[in-house]
Design an enzyme around this catalytic site. Structure first.
Site, PDB file in Angstrom:
ATOM      1  N   TRP A  10       1.159 -50.651 -13.008  1.00 45.95           N
ATOM      2  CA  TRP A  10       1.548 -49.707 -12.072  1.00 45.95           C
ATOM      3  C   TRP A  10       1.733 -48.470 -12.671  1.00 45.95           C
ATOM      4  O   TRP A  10       2.175 -47.559 -12.058  1.00 45.95           O
ATOM      5  CB  TRP A  10       3.258 -50.250 -11.700  1.00 45.95           C
ATOM      6  N   LYS A  11       1.578 -48.403 -14.099  1.00 49.81           N
ATOM      7  CA  LYS A  11       1.674 -47.212 -14.635  1.00 49.81           C
ATOM      8  C   LYS A  11       2.756 -46.184 -14.302  1.00 49.81           C
ATOM      9  O   LYS A  11       3.710 -47.050 -14.309  1.00 49.81           O
ATOM     10  CB  LYS A  11       0.262 -46.045 -13.966  1.00 49.81           C
ATOM     11  N   HIS A  99      -3.557 -49.344 -24.000  1.00 52.11           N
ATOM     12  CA  HIS A  99      -4.334 -48.765 -22.813  1.00 52.11           C
ATOM     13  C   HIS A  99      -5.020 -47.609 -23.179  1.00 52.11           C
ATOM     14  O   HIS A  99      -4.318 -46.754 -23.937  1.00 52.11           O
ATOM     15  CB  HIS A  99      -3.363 -48.747 -21.655  1.00 52.11           C
ATOM     16  N   GLU A 101      -4.838 -44.758 -21.926  1.00 51.34           N
ATOM     17  CA  GLU A 101      -4.173 -43.623 -21.707  1.00 51.34           C
ATOM     18  C   GLU A 101      -3.097 -43.434 -22.785  1.00 51.34           C
ATOM     19  O   GLU A 101      -2.840 -42.421 -23.165  1.00 51.34           O
ATOM     20  CB  GLU A 101      -3.222 -43.647 -20.244  1.00 51.34           C
ATOM     21  N   GLY A 234      -5.287 -51.020 -11.502  1.00 54.97           N
ATOM     22  CA  GLY A 234      -4.188 -49.915 -11.634  1.00 54.97           C
ATOM     23  C   GLY A 234      -3.991 -49.438 -10.145  1.00 54.97           C
ATOM     24  O   GLY A 234      -3.286 -50.009  -9.508  1.00 54.97           O
ATOM     25  N   GLY A 235      -4.362 -48.570  -9.556  1.00 60.20           N
ATOM     26  CA  GLY A 235      -4.398 -48.131  -8.075  1.00 60.20           C
ATOM     27  C   GLY A 235      -4.199 -49.274  -7.406  1.00 60.20           C
ATOM     28  O   GLY A 235      -3.410 -49.103  -6.391  1.00 60.20           O
TER      29      GLY A 235
HETATM   30  C1  PEP Z   1      -5.811 -49.149 -15.273  1.00 59.17           C
HETATM   31  O1  PEP Z   1      -4.793 -48.677 -15.011  1.00 59.17           O
HETATM   32  O2  PEP Z   1      -5.783 -49.800 -16.177  1.00 59.17           O
HETATM   33  C2  PEP Z   1      -6.887 -49.211 -14.413  1.00 59.17           C
HETATM   34  C3  PEP Z   1      -7.729 -49.992 -14.493  1.00 59.17           C
HETATM   35  O3  PEP Z   1      -6.568 -48.306 -13.211  1.00 59.17           O
HETATM   36  P1  PEP Z   1      -7.549 -48.076 -11.809  1.00 59.17           P
HETATM   37  O4  PEP Z   1      -7.611 -49.702 -11.500  1.00 59.17           O
HETATM   38  O5  PEP Z   1      -6.951 -47.456 -10.846  1.00 59.17           O
HETATM   39  O6  PEP Z   1      -8.812 -47.561 -12.070  1.00 59.17           O
END
Ligand code: PEP
Length: 261
Positions: A10-11, A99, A101, A234-235
């Site tokens: 969910w970041k 991760h 990020e 993620g999204g």
């Molecule tokens: C992630 O946050 O690890 C990711 C893969 O994000 P997304 O699915 O939004 O690309």
């Protein structure tokens, strides 16, 4: 095909009220149509963990709880950090480690990734080691060696009894949050390279996930043609219906492949 695993990252989204709402929706959807073959995990922000854990427990949900990060240190003067003991006390069974990020924006070096991974598995918690190249590395055709080096740096020398706690998530940085998922051919090439490196390091049974703009539309092709064991999402994990749709795709693909065996 290994039993699929789908993790929702969910970041830095959803406050605790929104997180409770999403967890309730997920629990209802998965109760109405349980996933028979797929392990599902959610990774909320730290401040939501307690509330999400309470909902999962009261709903008797099969969804497990992950943290997005943890300190490599056990306790002490580390302002702003959270320890593994604090997380396990909340019912956290999985932790994302390294991760992209965190690596890119919070100076998480390969050494810190390796130390964090050791902290996690020493506490008998599942570690999801995130690896992946950026666009410049791919353009230079160095993606295989780059990711192999990330794996070796984090995993070499890890004691044998901890190996079953490790999952690898291949996440090409250029595909994360861009809506531009890697193609099944690119994923398949990397999955093979990663499995080769993992075998050499003594991790032949480790599950390999893919992450990078996964949706229910591209999940089946990625899983079957890309040769992965599931997804780090993620999204699409921020909405109950899109996340459960990905879980269902994994369930269906696993059932079909089990029938063929
Ligand atoms: C992630 O946050 O690890 C990711 C893969 O994000 P997304 O699915 O939004 O690309």
């Amino acid at each position: 095909m290994n039993r699929p695993l789908v993790i929702g990252n969910w970041k830095m989204n959803l406050d605790f009220v929104e997180a409770v709402h999403l967890t309730q929706q997920l629990s209802v959807l998965l109760k109405n149509q349980p996933s028979a073959h797929t392990d599902a995990v959610v990774a909320p922000p730290f401040v939501d963990l307690r509330s999400v854990a309470s909902v999962l427990e009261s709903e008797r949900s099969s969804v497990a709880l992950a943290a997005q990060h943890v300190s490599a240190h056990e306790s002490g003067a580390h302002t702003g950090e959270v320890s593994l003991a604090m997380l396990t006390r909340l019912g956290v069974a999985w932790v994302l480690v390294g991760h992209s990020e965190r690596r890119a924006h919070y100076a998480m070096s390969d050494d810190v990734v390796a130390a964090t991974l050791r902290t996690v598995v020493r506490g008998a918690v599942n570690a999801v080691l995130c690896v992946g190249e950026d666009e410049a590395v791919r353009d230079a055709s160095e993606h295989e060696s780059y990711v192999a080096a990330q794996l070796a740096s984090a995993l070499a020398g890890l004691e044998e009894k901890s190996r079953a706690l490790v999952t690898v998530a291949y996440e090409p940085i250029w595909a994360i949050g861009t809506g531009r998922s890697a193609s099944a051919a690119q994923i398949s090439e990397m999955t093979l390279a990663i499995r080769r490196e993992l075998s050499a390091l003594g991790f032949a049974d480790t599950r390999v996930l893919y992450g990078g703009s996964v949706t229910s539309d591209n999940a089946a092709t990625t899983l079957l043609d890309g040769g992965v064991d599931g997804f780090l999402v993620g999204g699409a994990s921020l909405k109950a219906d899109s996340f459960t749709a990905i879980i269902r795709v994994c369930d269906d693909c696993y059932a079909v492949s089990a029938n063929r065996r």
